[in-house]
Design a protein around this motif. Structure first.
Motif, PDB file in Angstrom:
ATOM      1  N   UNK A 174       7.805  -8.326   3.649  1.00 54.89           N
ATOM      2  CA  UNK A 174       9.096  -7.681   3.907  1.00 54.89           C
ATOM      3  C   UNK A 174       8.829  -6.400   4.682  1.00 54.89           C
ATOM      4  N   UNK A 175       9.385  -6.323   5.883  1.00 52.46           N
ATOM      5  CA  UNK A 175       9.131  -5.137   6.708  1.00 52.46           C
ATOM      6  C   UNK A 175      10.121  -4.021   6.367  1.00 52.46           C
ATOM      7  N   UNK A 176       9.618  -2.827   6.298  1.00 52.73           N
ATOM      8  CA  UNK A 176      10.451  -1.696   5.870  1.00 52.73           C
ATOM      9  C   UNK A 176      10.582  -0.680   6.998  1.00 52.73           C
ATOM     10  N   UNK A 177      10.814  -1.188   8.184  1.00 49.55           N
ATOM     11  CA  UNK A 177      10.927  -0.279   9.334  1.00 49.55           C
ATOM     12  C   UNK A 177      12.058   0.725   9.147  1.00 49.55           C
ATOM     13  N   UNK A 178      13.120   0.256   8.474  1.00 50.61           N
ATOM     14  CA  UNK A 178      14.316   1.104   8.367  1.00 50.61           C
ATOM     15  C   UNK A 178      14.191   2.169   7.283  1.00 50.61           C
ATOM     16  N   UNK A 179      13.203   2.004   6.384  1.00 51.35           N
ATOM     17  CA  UNK A 179      13.123   2.930   5.259  1.00 51.35           C
ATOM     18  C   UNK A 179      12.472   4.233   5.690  1.00 51.35           C
ATOM     19  N   UNK A 180      13.152   5.328   5.379  1.00 50.06           N
ATOM     20  CA  UNK A 180      12.616   6.645   5.718  1.00 50.06           C
ATOM     21  C   UNK A 180      12.002   7.259   4.471  1.00 50.06           C
ATOM     22  N   UNK A 181      11.109   8.225   4.645  1.00 48.70           N
ATOM     23  CA  UNK A 181      10.568   8.918   3.476  1.00 48.70           C
ATOM     24  C   UNK A 181      11.704   9.518   2.665  1.00 48.70           C
ATOM     25  N   UNK A 182      11.513   9.569   1.324  1.00 46.40           N
ATOM     26  CA  UNK A 182      12.546  10.155   0.469  1.00 46.40           C
ATOM     27  C   UNK A 182      12.790  11.598   0.876  1.00 46.40           C
ATOM     28  N   UNK A 183      14.016  12.039   0.692  1.00 45.63           N
ATOM     29  CA  UNK A 183      14.408  13.421   0.991  1.00 45.63           C
ATOM     30  C   UNK A 183      14.315  13.773   2.471  1.00 45.63           C
ATOM     31  N   UNK A 217       0.854  -1.186   0.000  1.00 48.13           N
ATOM     32  CA  UNK A 217       0.000   0.000   0.000  1.00 48.13           C
ATOM     33  C   UNK A 217       0.892   1.240   0.000  1.00 48.13           C
ATOM     34  N   UNK A 218       0.305   2.402  -0.264  1.00 48.48           N
ATOM     35  CA  UNK A 218       1.075   3.647  -0.246  1.00 48.48           C
ATOM     36  C   UNK A 218       1.760   3.815   1.104  1.00 48.48           C
ATOM     37  N   UNK A 219       3.006   4.276   1.046  1.00 46.29           N
ATOM     38  CA  UNK A 219       3.758   4.471   2.279  1.00 46.29           C
ATOM     39  C   UNK A 219       4.546   3.249   2.712  1.00 46.29           C
ATOM     40  N   UNK A 230       2.861   8.302   9.302  1.00 41.35           N
ATOM     41  CA  UNK A 230       3.927   9.314   9.348  1.00 41.35           C
ATOM     42  C   UNK A 230       4.503   9.546   7.942  1.00 41.35           C
ATOM     43  N   UNK A 231       4.718   8.461   7.194  1.00 44.55           N
ATOM     44  CA  UNK A 231       5.272   8.596   5.839  1.00 44.55           C
ATOM     45  C   UNK A 231       4.303   9.332   4.918  1.00 44.55           C
ATOM     46  N   UNK A 232       3.017   9.009   5.027  1.00 45.29           N
ATOM     47  CA  UNK A 232       2.029   9.663   4.151  1.00 45.29           C
ATOM     48  C   UNK A 232       1.886  11.135   4.521  1.00 45.29           C
TER      49      UNK A 232
END
Ligand SMILES: [Zn+2]
Length: 184
Positions: free
Chosen positions: A170-179, A42-44, A139-141
């Motif tokens: 696949x969990x993406x806990x470490x991925x931060x929003x771009x920029x 899903x988005x985010x 938070x990402x959205x």
């Protein structure tokens, strides 16, 4: 996609192993099939964030963000989503002729590919879902620019549906929003 080059009127060819065959006259042409890998979410979920690293990490595959065809396919009016997904299967079949597999990054569901005209020209389809907690997704959205859609409730519901449907998560806990800086 594949049509017999001898028969009148046009006859669509049938997939048989790695060959496309005319059931009327026996004409054949190459019709190689390779596995298709779909990284959904899903988005985010972090799909945009992993695109470049994934493409770099998989030089033997061709990696696409499915959103790239939205604007061209919308150019003539509203978007036909089945045609949009079928177009991606067609692209993957073309790439398979060079013995490479395709990776699609996009919010796809397994059942959306079943029955599409080009599905039979693709090998096995493997799905993985990128996931994160609802709190992280919110938070990402929230951090996105205002021109991107912000229907957070819908994205949370879609995330829950994907979580129930697809076993490879696949969990993406470490991925931060771009920029966003690591301290941001
Ligand atoms: Zn024929």
């Amino acid at each position: 996609m594949h049509y017999c080059q001898r028969c009148e009127p046009a006859v669509g060819l049938e997939p048989t192993a790695d060959v496309a065959v005319c059931s009327r006259c026996g004409w054949t042409e190459p019709g190689r099939r390779e596995p298709l890998y779909v990284v959904t979410g899903a988005s985010g979920s972090g799909k945009s964030a992993i695109f470049a690293p994934l493409a770099a990490a998989l030089p033997d595959c061709v990696v696409f963000d499915v959103d790239w065809l939205i604007d061209p396919m919308k150019a003539t009016g509203s978007l036909d989503w089945d045609a949009f997904r079928d177009a991606w299967l067609s692209v993957a079949h073309g790439i398979a002729q060079g013995r490479r597999s395709t990776v699609l990054l996009g919010p796809l569901m397994p059942e959306q590919l079943v029955g599409l005209p080009s599905r039979r020209w693709i090998g096995p389809v493997h799905f993985a879902v990128l996931d994160c907690t609802d709190e992280q997704r919110r938070a990402r959205l929230d951090a996105r620019p205002s021109w991107r859609e912000h229907a957070i409730g819908e994205h949370l519901a879609f995330a829950a549906q994907l979580r129930r449907t697809i076993s490879t998560v696949l969990h993406t806990r470490q991925i931060r929003p771009l920029n966003t800086s690591p301290n941001g």
